[in-house]
Design a protein around this motif. Structure first.
Motif, PDB file in Angstrom:
ATOM      1  N   VAL A 238       0.753  -1.104  -0.102  1.00 46.19           N
ATOM      2  CA  VAL A 238      -0.085  -0.056   0.055  1.00 46.19           C
ATOM      3  C   VAL A 238       0.884   1.255   0.162  1.00 46.19           C
TER       4      VAL A 238
ATOM      5  N   ARG B 225      -0.226   8.639   6.479  1.00 45.65           N
ATOM      6  CA  ARG B 225      -1.541   8.201   6.175  1.00 45.65           C
ATOM      7  C   ARG B 225      -1.828   7.443   5.077  1.00 45.65           C
ATOM      8  N   LEU B 226      -2.633   6.553   5.062  1.00 47.29           N
ATOM      9  CA  LEU B 226      -3.092   5.849   3.932  1.00 47.29           C
ATOM     10  C   LEU B 226      -4.224   6.709   3.021  1.00 47.29           C
ATOM     11  N   ALA B 227      -4.549   6.104   1.911  1.00 48.27           N
ATOM     12  CA  ALA B 227      -5.381   6.697   0.882  1.00 48.27           C
ATOM     13  C   ALA B 227      -6.830   7.203   1.735  1.00 48.27           C
ATOM     14  N   ASP B 228      -7.359   6.116   2.700  1.00 50.53           N
ATOM     15  CA  ASP B 228      -8.490   6.512   3.230  1.00 50.53           C
ATOM     16  C   ASP B 228      -8.290   7.448   4.575  1.00 50.53           C
ATOM     17  N   GLY B 229      -7.306   8.056   4.777  1.00 50.21           N
ATOM     18  CA  GLY B 229      -6.850   8.779   5.807  1.00 50.21           C
ATOM     19  C   GLY B 229      -6.422   8.249   7.354  1.00 50.21           C
ATOM     20  N   SER B 230      -6.322   6.762   7.228  1.00 48.72           N
ATOM     21  CA  SER B 230      -6.063   6.131   8.386  1.00 48.72           C
ATOM     22  C   SER B 230      -4.336   6.623   8.538  1.00 48.72           C
TER      23      SER B 230
ATOM     24  N   GLU C  32       1.864  -4.720   3.388  1.00 47.67           N
ATOM     25  CA  GLU C  32       0.725  -4.477   4.291  1.00 47.67           C
ATOM     26  C   GLU C  32       1.144  -5.058   5.729  1.00 47.67           C
TER      27      GLU C  32
END
Length: 302
Positions: free
Chosen positions: A23, A61-66, A85
């Protein structure tokens, strides 16, 4: 994308392309490890397939904001990095995104060597060399949380802070002889120069785990002492382990170490923070052993 190349220049480089099972992390911060200094000097190239850029850990941050932090084989000194991952960790509760950048490499190194290899148990004594380093400050807290007696070597000016972190006894490696400690486990970043004294310092059934070679690659080993005291000597590295092994270590760290961060038994120790463009200054601080804990580089606004 911009990244810090081996000549410590922040420049445009190709975008990372996540492979199967990887990711993309938008990097907020990374941290300086001594391996980065060695890589700049040409002594510690990244393993095959790893990014050529510096940096063995990051937060972001990941693409979903995590918000996550990650153990890396390279590439943390960059705006974005592709991460398997299994090497991702959530940012622990109560820890800032910037502080989290200083956790993956030390947490995985300490757990894999103190627990997985070194088998430290409550009531045992551990001797930690380089107590003021990022690994040292984390290892002191972790060993104390396990119920061990902690002895550490460090410059005298760092002793007060290390006592606050949980060290029971402190020795100045420039003046004091640590060979009489009688430890069950020695965690050593020095290597050759300390081998003889480390063997003397170990009690019967003791374990020596060598994770660094700052004091040289070669030394003479007294096999008589090794046999008569039933000692175990191990050498390990983390960066070049296969992805599956790293994932197993990261999983164990999340299960066993992350709760210690979230309840305050362990806390990140940040010496100083620099913008990534000033990585050369950060490297100078680490090279001079002037730091206590981790030196962090900010890449983007957290």
């Amino acid at each position: 994308m911009r990244a810090m190349t081996g000549d410590l220049v922040w420049r445009e480089v190709p975008e990372p392309e996540p492979g199967p099972g990887e990711v993309l992390v938008e990097v907020a911060a990374t941290a300086v490890n001594r391996a980065d200094l060695l890589q700049v000097q040409g002594f510690y190239p990244p393993p095959p397939g790893a990014p050529a850029y510096l940096g063995l850990e990051c937060s972001g941050r990941l693409a979903d904001g995590s918000e996550v932090c990650a153990l890396l084989a390279g590439g943390g000194y960059a705006e974005r990095v592709a991460v398997p991952e299994g090497q991702l960790l959530p940012v622990p509760r109560g820890v800032s995104l910037i502080e989290a950048a200083a956790l993956p490499e030390v947490a995985c190194t300490v757990w894999s060597n103190v627990t997985m290899v070194g088998r430290l148990a409550a009531g045992e004594t551990v001797l930690i060399h380089g107590g003021g380093s990022g690994i040292g400050t984390f290892a002191i807290q972790y060993a104390k949380a396990l119920g061990a007696r902690v002895v550490a070597t460090a410059r005298r000016e760092k002793h007060e802070k290390l006592r606050e972190l949980g060290a029971d006894e402190l020795l100045d490696y420039r003046e004091d002889d640590f060979s009489g400690v009688q430890a069950d486990l020695v965690l050593d970043i020095i290597g050759g120069a300390y081998l003889g004294k480390n063997v003397t310092a170990l009690t019967t059934g003791g374990r020596l785990v060598i994770i660094g070679l700052q004091g040289g690659r070669r030394a003479e080993l007294d096999l008589g002492a090794l046999v008569s005291k039933r000692l175990t000597v191990a050498g390990t590295t983390l960066r070049s382990r296969p992805v599956a092994e790293k994932a197993a270590i990261v999983s164990a760290v999340r299960e066993q170490v992350w709760p210690m961060l979230e309840d305050g038994r362990i806390r990140p120790v940040i010496d100083e923070t620099f913008p990534v463009e000033e990585a050369a200054k950060a490297h100078e601080r680490v090279a001079a052993n002037a730091h206590l804990g981790k030196v962090v580089l900010t890449v983007s606004a957290a």
